[in-house]
Scaffold this motif. Sequence first.
Motif, PDB file in Angstrom:
ATOM      1  N   GLY A 109       0.993  -1.266   0.318  1.00  0.00           N
ATOM      2  CA  GLY A 109      -0.334   0.098   0.077  1.00  0.00           C
ATOM      3  C   GLY A 109       0.944   1.360   0.098  1.00  0.00           C
ATOM      4  N   TYR A 110       0.360   2.293  -0.831  1.00  0.00           N
ATOM      5  CA  TYR A 110       1.454   3.344  -1.159  1.00  0.00           C
ATOM      6  C   TYR A 110       0.307   4.692  -1.053  1.00  0.00           C
ATOM      7  CZ  TYR A 110       4.427   0.050  -2.890  1.00  0.00           C
ATOM      8  OH  TYR A 110       5.044  -1.679  -2.541  1.00  0.00           O
ATOM      9  N   TYR A 111       0.772   6.033  -0.395  1.00  0.00           N
ATOM     10  CA  TYR A 111      -0.382   6.699  -0.553  1.00  0.00           C
ATOM     11  C   TYR A 111       1.118   7.809  -1.134  1.00  0.00           C
ATOM     12  CZ  TYR A 111      -2.190  11.572   0.876  1.00  0.00           C
ATOM     13  OH  TYR A 111      -2.418  12.373   0.526  1.00  0.00           O
ATOM     14  N   VAL A 112       0.746   9.062  -1.732  1.00  0.00           N
ATOM     15  CA  VAL A 112       1.597  10.651  -2.585  1.00  0.00           C
ATOM     16  C   VAL A 112       1.015  11.592  -2.418  1.00  0.00           C
ATOM     17  CG1 VAL A 112       2.226  11.092  -4.590  1.00  0.00           C
ATOM     18  CG2 VAL A 112       3.566   8.980  -3.756  1.00  0.00           C
ATOM     19  N   LYS A 113       0.844  12.589  -1.909  1.00  0.00           N
ATOM     20  CA  LYS A 113       1.018  14.092  -1.433  1.00  0.00           C
ATOM     21  C   LYS A 113       1.497  15.013  -2.298  1.00  0.00           C
ATOM     22  CE  LYS A 113      -1.906  17.019   0.758  1.00  0.00           C
ATOM     23  NZ  LYS A 113      -3.018  17.404  -0.432  1.00  0.00           N
ATOM     24  N   PRO A 114       1.847  15.564  -3.811  1.00  0.00           N
ATOM     25  CA  PRO A 114       1.994  17.005  -4.369  1.00  0.00           C
ATOM     26  C   PRO A 114       2.146  17.806  -3.664  1.00  0.00           C
ATOM     27  CG  PRO A 114       1.122  15.404  -6.197  1.00  0.00           C
ATOM     28  CD  PRO A 114       0.156  14.350  -4.974  1.00  0.00           C
ATOM     29  N   ILE A 115       3.263  17.755  -3.104  1.00  0.00           N
ATOM     30  CA  ILE A 115       3.147  19.257  -2.244  1.00  0.00           C
ATOM     31  C   ILE A 115       3.216  21.588  -2.876  1.00  0.00           C
ATOM     32  CG2 ILE A 115       4.202  20.923  -0.051  1.00  0.00           C
ATOM     33  CD1 ILE A 115       2.256  18.134   0.386  1.00  0.00           C
ATOM     34  N   ASN A 116       4.285  20.880  -4.184  1.00  0.00           N
ATOM     35  CA  ASN A 116       4.247  22.218  -4.569  1.00  0.00           C
ATOM     36  C   ASN A 116       4.706  21.634  -6.273  1.00  0.00           C
ATOM     37  OD1 ASN A 116       7.020  22.384  -4.029  1.00  0.00           O
ATOM     38  ND2 ASN A 116       6.298  23.132  -2.394  1.00  0.00           N
ATOM     39  N   GLU A 117       5.320  22.088  -6.475  1.00  0.00           N
ATOM     40  CA  GLU A 117       5.632  22.081  -7.954  1.00  0.00           C
ATOM     41  C   GLU A 117       7.248  21.454  -7.816  1.00  0.00           C
ATOM     42  OE1 GLU A 117       5.062  21.859 -11.295  1.00  0.00           O
ATOM     43  OE2 GLU A 117       3.731  22.732 -10.750  1.00  0.00           O
ATOM     44  N   GLN A 118       7.669  21.570  -6.522  1.00  0.00           N
ATOM     45  CA  GLN A 118       9.167  20.678  -6.667  1.00  0.00           C
ATOM     46  C   GLN A 118       8.922  19.588  -5.385  1.00  0.00           C
ATOM     47  OE1 GLN A 118       8.830  24.309  -6.608  1.00  0.00           O
ATOM     48  NE2 GLN A 118       9.788  24.589  -8.600  1.00  0.00           N
ATOM     49  N   TRP A 119       8.195  19.866  -4.490  1.00  0.00           N
ATOM     50  CA  TRP A 119       7.750  18.685  -3.265  1.00  0.00           C
ATOM     51  C   TRP A 119       7.195  17.579  -3.421  1.00  0.00           C
ATOM     52  CZ3 TRP A 119      12.488  18.174  -0.328  1.00  0.00           C
ATOM     53  CH2 TRP A 119      13.335  19.101  -0.250  1.00  0.00           C
ATOM     54  N   THR A 120       6.777  16.733  -3.076  1.00  0.00           N
ATOM     55  CA  THR A 120       6.402  15.851  -3.453  1.00  0.00           C
ATOM     56  C   THR A 120       6.438  14.541  -1.913  1.00  0.00           C
ATOM     57  OG1 THR A 120       6.117  15.145  -5.051  1.00  0.00           O
ATOM     58  CG2 THR A 120       5.028  13.492  -3.604  1.00  0.00           C
ATOM     59  N   LEU A 121       5.542  14.584  -0.870  1.00  0.00           N
ATOM     60  CA  LEU A 121       5.567  13.175   0.470  1.00  0.00           C
ATOM     61  C   LEU A 121       4.575  12.150  -0.533  1.00  0.00           C
ATOM     62  CD1 LEU A 121       4.505  16.307   2.798  1.00  0.00           C
ATOM     63  CD2 LEU A 121       6.923  15.714   2.155  1.00  0.00           C
ATOM     64  N   GLY A 122       5.136  10.732  -0.076  1.00  0.00           N
ATOM     65  CA  GLY A 122       4.554  10.052   0.060  1.00  0.00           C
ATOM     66  C   GLY A 122       4.991   8.412   1.505  1.00  0.00           C
ATOM     67  N   VAL A 123       4.339   7.441   1.779  1.00  0.00           N
ATOM     68  CA  VAL A 123       4.599   6.954   2.353  1.00  0.00           C
ATOM     69  C   VAL A 123       4.472   5.756   1.755  1.00  0.00           C
ATOM     70  CG1 VAL A 123       2.342   7.026   3.700  1.00  0.00           C
ATOM     71  CG2 VAL A 123       4.251   5.775   4.746  1.00  0.00           C
ATOM     72  N   GLY A 124       5.009   4.275   2.405  1.00  0.00           N
ATOM     73  CA  GLY A 124       4.912   2.860   1.494  1.00  0.00           C
ATOM     74  C   GLY A 124       4.715   1.999   2.651  1.00  0.00           C
ATOM     75  N   ALA A 125       4.181   0.847   2.543  1.00  0.00           N
ATOM     76  CA  ALA A 125       4.137  -0.514   3.478  1.00  0.00           C
ATOM     77  C   ALA A 125       4.224  -1.951   2.274  1.00  0.00           C
ATOM     78  CB  ALA A 125       2.942  -0.057   4.151  1.00  0.00           C
ATOM     79  N   TYR A 126       5.263  -2.403   2.358  1.00  0.00           N
ATOM     80  CA  TYR A 126       5.553  -2.910   1.599  1.00  0.00           C
ATOM     81  C   TYR A 126       6.075  -4.645   2.347  1.00  0.00           C
ATOM     82  CZ  TYR A 126       9.605  -1.021   0.829  1.00  0.00           C
ATOM     83  OH  TYR A 126      10.278   0.489   1.313  1.00  0.00           O
ATOM     84  N   ALA A 127       6.261  -5.682   1.706  1.00  0.00           N
ATOM     85  CA  ALA A 127       7.198  -6.686   2.092  1.00  0.00           C
ATOM     86  C   ALA A 127       8.489  -6.778   1.061  1.00  0.00           C
ATOM     87  CB  ALA A 127       6.038  -8.351   2.295  1.00  0.00           C
ATOM     88  N   PRO A 128       9.512  -6.414   1.845  1.00  0.00           N
ATOM     89  CA  PRO A 128      10.928  -6.811   0.803  1.00  0.00           C
ATOM     90  C   PRO A 128      11.762  -8.432   1.097  1.00  0.00           C
ATOM     91  CG  PRO A 128      11.123  -5.286   2.838  1.00  0.00           C
ATOM     92  CD  PRO A 128       9.969  -5.776   2.841  1.00  0.00           C
ATOM     93  N   PHE A 129      11.584  -8.763   1.942  1.00  0.00           N
ATOM     94  CA  PHE A 129      12.099 -10.052   2.016  1.00  0.00           C
ATOM     95  C   PHE A 129      11.557 -11.147   2.748  1.00  0.00           C
ATOM     96  CE2 PHE A 129      15.516  -6.941   2.143  1.00  0.00           C
ATOM     97  CZ  PHE A 129      16.214  -7.556   1.120  1.00  0.00           C
ATOM     98  N   GLY A 130      11.184 -12.051   2.265  1.00  0.00           N
ATOM     99  CA  GLY A 130      10.293 -12.862   3.234  1.00  0.00           C
ATOM    100  C   GLY A 130      10.562 -14.221   2.495  1.00  0.00           C
ATOM    101  N   LEU A 131      10.302 -15.459   3.816  1.00  0.00           N
ATOM    102  CA  LEU A 131      10.192 -16.982   3.287  1.00  0.00           C
ATOM    103  C   LEU A 131       9.578 -17.679   3.736  1.00  0.00           C
ATOM    104  CD1 LEU A 131      11.901 -19.159   4.358  1.00  0.00           C
ATOM    105  CD2 LEU A 131      14.021 -17.570   3.744  1.00  0.00           C
ATOM    106  N   ILE A 132       9.136 -19.011   3.343  1.00  0.00           N
ATOM    107  CA  ILE A 132       8.194 -20.040   3.912  1.00  0.00           C
ATOM    108  C   ILE A 132       8.303 -22.039   3.230  1.00  0.00           C
ATOM    109  CG2 ILE A 132       5.672 -19.516   3.006  1.00  0.00           C
ATOM    110  CD1 ILE A 132       5.050 -21.031   6.063  1.00  0.00           C
TER     111      ILE A 132
END
Length: 402
Positions: A90-113
């Motif tokens: 899941g990810y969220y992105v919000k542009p602030i102005n022409e230069q700056w953008t903020l965001g946050v992400g949640a994900y699984a980069p590693f794993g095994l079973i």
Amino acid sequence: MCSPVFASGFAINEQSVSGMGTGFAGRSSAAEDASTIYGNPAGMSRLKREQVTGGVTLLDAHTDINDARSSPNGGTNEGDMVPLIGIPMGYYVKPINEQWTLGVGAYAPFGLIADYEEGFGGRYFGSRNEVQVMTLQPTVSYAFNDKVSIGFGPTFNHITGSLESNLSMTQAAPDGDVKIKGSDTAFGYNIGILAQLTDRTRVGLTYHSKVDYTLEGHTKIDYALLGGQKKYDSSMEVTTPESVDLSLTHALNDQWTLYAGSTWTRWSRLKEIRAVNEGVPDALSGQFGEIREEQNWHDTWAHAIGASYQLNKQWVLRGGLSMDQAPTNNVNRSPRIPTGDRKILSLGTGWSPSDNLTIDLAYSYLKEEAVKVNNHNELGQSYSAEYENWANAFALGVTYRF
């Protein structure tokens, strides 16, 4: 075989459904939706509208085990040790102005079973193992101009892990169990740069840092000849490796777009699995004070090419081919992660019924080269077999723009 069969070692590739459709070619240069937070945080600067992207990938993995031999004799080799796995993102992105953008992400980069059946022939070298890493990444990007942007995100990573194997010191006694469990939280970062070289060509470079963990937990030894169950505090150091991704995106025309990319991963950091147990009596310290399994992995390269075709305003079609090296070697490879080099064919589509909504679907088929496992220990136990792994992956993603 393990759950992250679509990436080398115990890495997971499935952080983007749109990216999966092109075989993750162009991962750091495409920047098609908010999942660029993982692929290249600099790509957020290309997203001019506030948006949220979420999805899930289902992994259906299979293994054929052939020519299996074990000592003491006996044991099964069903090869059905990986359950159906769901990987969310899941990810969220919000542009602030022409230069700056903020965001946050949640994900699984590693794993095994890998969870073998009771009585598995190689149970003394691994009967069950599981690793889960979940990452939260707040992110910021800055566009210097309409050509070049950079992005950075610290990562907050939580790992849980467990290793299990059977224990038998004599052929006459029933088997016991050794179970090691632990968890930790640690920090890393993700940094990238994105450059629009021409009106039609874009290049991206992303660096994912290593993360050092010390898993604190316990080791349980349940064996009748040792007086039943014993439990000791344990610690295990694990480093997930850094990686570098270089990708290229080129628009041939208004319909066709080509993607290519290569990823280097420093798997040579994994020399051994080593659990240190506290409070083990002197009589048992030689065997259980430290539990070690040699790995001696090597660095790997993955390469991918892909393409997309904009059928009309609503539909885009995608395809890709990936090749990925395995970090294991023929000497130390064990039933825990019996993987080989792999080829992956991917197909995908995106449907945009409106300017605000896109629904992405992707499918990948993986086939690994056959590899051999040949393990033995000082107790005279041994296991050898040939593993041949294949898998299907199905993914669904949704992007909504505000």
